[in-house]
Design an enzyme around this catalytic site. Structure first.
Site, PDB file in Angstrom:
ATOM      1  N   GLU A   1      35.030  43.646  51.318  1.00 19.55           N
ATOM      2  CA  GLU A   1      35.422  42.244  51.523  1.00 19.55           C
ATOM      3  C   GLU A   1      36.329  41.728  50.408  1.00 19.55           C
ATOM      4  O   GLU A   1      36.004  40.760  49.700  1.00 19.55           O
ATOM      5  CB  GLU A   1      34.184  41.359  51.660  1.00 19.55           C
ATOM      6  CG  GLU A   1      33.447  41.599  52.959  1.00 19.55           C
ATOM      7  CD  GLU A   1      32.381  40.565  53.279  1.00 19.55           C
ATOM      8  OE1 GLU A   1      31.953  39.853  52.358  1.00 19.55           O
ATOM      9  OE2 GLU A   1      31.985  40.474  54.433  1.00 19.55           O
TER      10      GLU A   1
ATOM     11  N   GLU B   1      30.634  45.282  59.668  1.00 25.32           N
ATOM     12  CA  GLU B   1      29.337  44.638  59.434  1.00 25.32           C
ATOM     13  C   GLU B   1      29.122  43.682  60.595  1.00 25.32           C
ATOM     14  O   GLU B   1      29.961  42.819  60.851  1.00 25.32           O
ATOM     15  CB  GLU B   1      29.337  43.861  58.116  1.00 25.32           C
ATOM     16  CG  GLU B   1      29.461  44.740  56.902  1.00 25.32           C
ATOM     17  CD  GLU B   1      29.394  43.967  55.593  1.00 25.32           C
ATOM     18  OE1 GLU B   1      28.962  42.803  55.595  1.00 25.32           O
ATOM     19  OE2 GLU B   1      29.789  44.547  54.564  1.00 25.32           O
TER      20      GLU B   1
HETATM   21  C1  GAL Z   1      28.839  40.500  53.610  1.00 25.84           C
HETATM   22  C2  GAL Z   1      29.055  41.602  52.597  1.00 25.84           C
HETATM   23  C3  GAL Z   1      27.833  42.486  52.527  1.00 25.84           C
HETATM   24  C4  GAL Z   1      26.603  41.665  52.380  1.00 25.84           C
HETATM   25  C5  GAL Z   1      26.529  40.650  53.480  1.00 25.84           C
HETATM   26  C6  GAL Z   1      25.310  39.768  53.426  1.00 25.84           C
HETATM   27  O1  GAL Z   1      29.739  39.482  53.524  1.00 25.84           O
HETATM   28  O2  GAL Z   1      30.159  42.406  52.844  1.00 25.84           O
HETATM   29  O3  GAL Z   1      27.970  43.342  51.439  1.00 25.84           O
HETATM   30  O4  GAL Z   1      26.631  41.076  51.142  1.00 25.84           O
HETATM   31  O5  GAL Z   1      27.651  39.846  53.416  1.00 25.84           O
HETATM   32  O6  GAL Z   1      24.823  39.440  52.230  1.00 25.84           O
END
Ligand code: GAL
Length: 661
Positions: free
Chosen positions: A142, A300
């Site tokens: 990210e 994700e």
């Molecule tokens: C996303 C990130 C993950 C994790 C998730 C929730 O934005 O890429 O590594 O941190 O949020 O916490």
């Protein structure tokens, strides 16, 4: 179609690894992403590398048939690095180093950080080179176009300006630095926007360049990484998982040299009460697909209630875990990886829920995920299908930056402008591409270019050509306002677009949250808000007029024939009903297949190949509903043939047929 999970072997006792991998296999997980935050385990001490634990984890997973996405761990350098090089951490706006012990805190330009970052990437990629189970590399995690204010970043920024403008005189002239006595007489006087002043106090030309520089700077970091990965791992595709963050990079440039786009998709789990809120997650998915104008991955994906950065959010309602993954497929994702396998039991992310709760007892969400995996396995026939759209909405990070730098009026946001149109087209079951404002538009029938506020010569020319050749273009208020340097154009608005729309803005009224009425030429009446351009037509016809204020009766929306095509100009911001009405008229006028009566929340998108069309019919609402189909279509999972469908909340049906109309 593949479903995967984000997994953190380093967070769990080794005894759990085999058990987890067995359950993944049994569930139907095909891809596992690993290691984006694990630098301290791969290089526990300076120069001492240990990949053995990761090798073991990869063996355990791949022996059960899973494929691996490996990540470079540069988001979180280990503490020994900061101990030795405290300057490797970013400097904040106040000139002080930001806190160690959080993540994403490294400076992209710090030479010590870069030396170690290059070395760990080099070591990691050469260690895993040739491993056939590694199907992709993810760069960092990210990434943001960070604003760091350290000496290295200041000097990079000055170099960026030197490259662009050459001399201080040109910068002074271009930025109008004489205002408030801000003329530079030496390069050392050029500083990033330190201090606690709001952006709006700073020079908008300078600020736009600073945002562009921050994006280019992040992209340089991405390039450094992709070059090392490619050198050692040849043809393994490279990506980075992007998202919508505070300091967004230019998505198009970010992915120019990467192989595919991957996106972190966390649809909101609380259904908004206000029906005016734009909440379809399809908007973000369409934007992601548009970056490289091809299918993408979700790296994700929502797995449970969100938390840890904020108070915990509502748990995903039954149907959301499966439905939102299938919605991503419907909008062009080919692989969806869920964050995360299990809720963290320790550390800062404890309340961001995984598929399995901290108890390690698979529950409702996990069983829904199992069902999703089984469904995805049966979707091989849609692999390779693509989304073709007649409608495009143009996005540009220049507008996004410029609007943030100078918000135009209360409540007016660039993204809201795009979402308003996306929402309206989605309501009619039409595929929509959201694409870079400067790409070729030949394949589209309708192009919406909301608020082309900062102009660009090539884009302007493209839009004229598009309409001249028969396209239908929709432009909106605040178009043509600035030149590429974010300075006013000294012409009547909408300046470069005046000929195209056949009208001029004689005056405008930024009304903020106030509401007024507008009347369409067909007699219907709608509410408008935020902004009112008072128009005077030259060659256009009047499509709607204002119903209130000192400009009552003056044109609010115009329609102009230009060449073979049509250019609409909407001088105001509407409520949903206005866009819905207008979009329906334009779809009919352009003869584009659409559904006039979809129930609230129902979305239809089409993926196709040379021989078949697949209709993804999704109920993005918490109420069951019935959808009437104009044709009989066949459910590719059950074989049933329908012309009427009952959809439960968040239910997705994939139907096959030639044409729905
Ligand atoms: C996303 C990130 C993950 C994790 C998730 C929730 O934005 O890429 O590594 O941190 O949020 O916490």
């Amino acid at each position: 179609m593949r479903i995967g999970v984000d997994y953190y072997p380093e967070h769990w006792d080794k005894k759990l690894w085999e058990q987890d991998a067995d359950l993944m296999k049994q569930t139907g997980v095909k891809v596992v992403r690993l290691a984006e935050f694990a630098w301290c385990r791969m290089e526990p001490k300076e120069g001492e590398f240990d990949f053995s634990w990761l090798d073991d984890a990869i063996d355990i997973l791949t022996s059960r048939g899973m494929k691996i996405v490996l990540c470079t761990p540069t988001n979180c350098p280990p503490l020994w690095l900061y101990e030795k090089y405290p300057d490797a951490i970013q400097t904040g706006k106040d000139g002080n180093k930001i806190a160690i012990g959080i993540r994403g805190h490294r400076c992209y330009n710090n030479p010590s950080f870069l030396k170690y970052a290059k070395r760990i990437i080099e070591k990691m990629t050469s260690h895993y080179a040739g491993n056939p189970s590694i199907i992709a590399w993810q760069i960092d995690n990210e990434l943001e176009a960070n604003f760091c204010f350290c000496e290295h970043c200041i000097s990079e920024f000055r170099d960026w300006l030197k490259e662009k403008y050459g001399t201080l005189d040109v910068i002074n002239q271009t930025y109008g630095n004489v205002v408030w006595s801000g003329e530079y007489s030496s390069w050392e006087q050029i500083k990033p926007p330190f201090g606690s002043y709001p952006n709006a106090w700073l020079n908008p030309s300078f600020m736009l360049d600073f945002n562009r520089y921050a994006s280019d700077n992040m992209i340089k970091f991405v390039k450094m990484q992709s070059e090392i990965i490619r050198k050692n791992c040849g043809n393994v595709p490279v990506t980075t998982n992007t998202w919508f963050c505070e300091n967004m990079p230019d998505f198009y440039k970010t992915f120019e040299d990467l192989d595919f786009v991957s996106y972190d998709n966390y649809p909101v789990t609380k259904i908004p009460e206000n029906k005016e809120e734009y909440y379809s997650h399809a908007f973000h998915l369409d934007l992601m697909r548009g970056i490289k104008e091809k299918n993408f991955w979700v790296m994700e994906q929502l797995s449970g209630g969100l938390g840890c950065w904020m108070p915990m959010t509502s748990a995903p309602h039954p149907g959301m875990i499966k439905g939102y993954s299938l919605q991503a497929f419907a909008h062009g994702a080919d692989t969806v990886v869920h964050f995360r396998w299990r809720t963290a039991a320790t550390g800062a992310e404890m309340h961001w829920h995984g598929l399995i709760d901290q108890s390690n007892v698979p529950g409702r969400r996990f069983h829904e995920f199992e069902d999703l995996c089984k469904t995805a396995e049966k979707l091989s026939e849609i692999e390779g299908t693509k989304i073709k759209s007649d409608v495009a909405i143009l996005y540009s990070s220049d507008q996004e930056y410029a609007f943030k730098i100078q918000p135009q009026t209360e409540g007016m946001y660039y993204f809201e402008q795009l979402k308003a149109f996306h929402d309206a087209f989605t309501k009619y079951g039409v595929n929509v591409d959201i694409i870079n404002w400067s790409v070729n538009l030949n394949n589209y029938k309708i192009v919406v270019a909301p608020t082309i506020y900062v102009t660009d010569e090539k884009v302007t020319k493209n839009l004229y050509e598009f309409v001249k050749n028969g396209g239908t273009l929709i432009l909106t208020n605040r178009s043509g306002v600035k030149n590429e340097f974010n300075n006013y154009r000294m012409e009547m608005l909408p300046t470069v677009f005046a000929e195209l729309i056949g009208a001029k803005v004689s005056e405008y009224d930024p009304i903020g949250y106030a509401e007024q009425k507008i009347q369409m030429k067909d007699g219907s009446e709608f509410t408008c808000t935020r902004w009112c351009d008072i128009l005077e037509t030259t060659t256009a016809s009047v499509y709607a007029t204002y119903g209130d204020s000192f400009y009552q009766g003056k044109p609010a929306i115009t329609r102009n024939s230009y060449g073979e095509g049509m250019a609409y100009y909407i001088g105001t911001v509407g409520r949903k009903a206005l866009y819905s009405h207008l979009v329906q008229n334009v779809l009919t006028e352009c003869n584009i297949e659409h559904f006039d009566h979809l129930p609230y929340g129902v979305e239809i998108t089409v993926r196709e190949n040379e021989s078949d069309k697949y209709y993804f019919v999704f109920n993005d609402s918490d109420k069951a509903c019935d959808v009437m189909l104009p044709n009989q279509l066949q459910d590719i999972l059950t074989g049933d043939i329908f012309n009427e469908l009952r959809l439960q909340p968040y239910d997705m049906r994939i139907l096959q047929g030639q044409s729905i109309q």
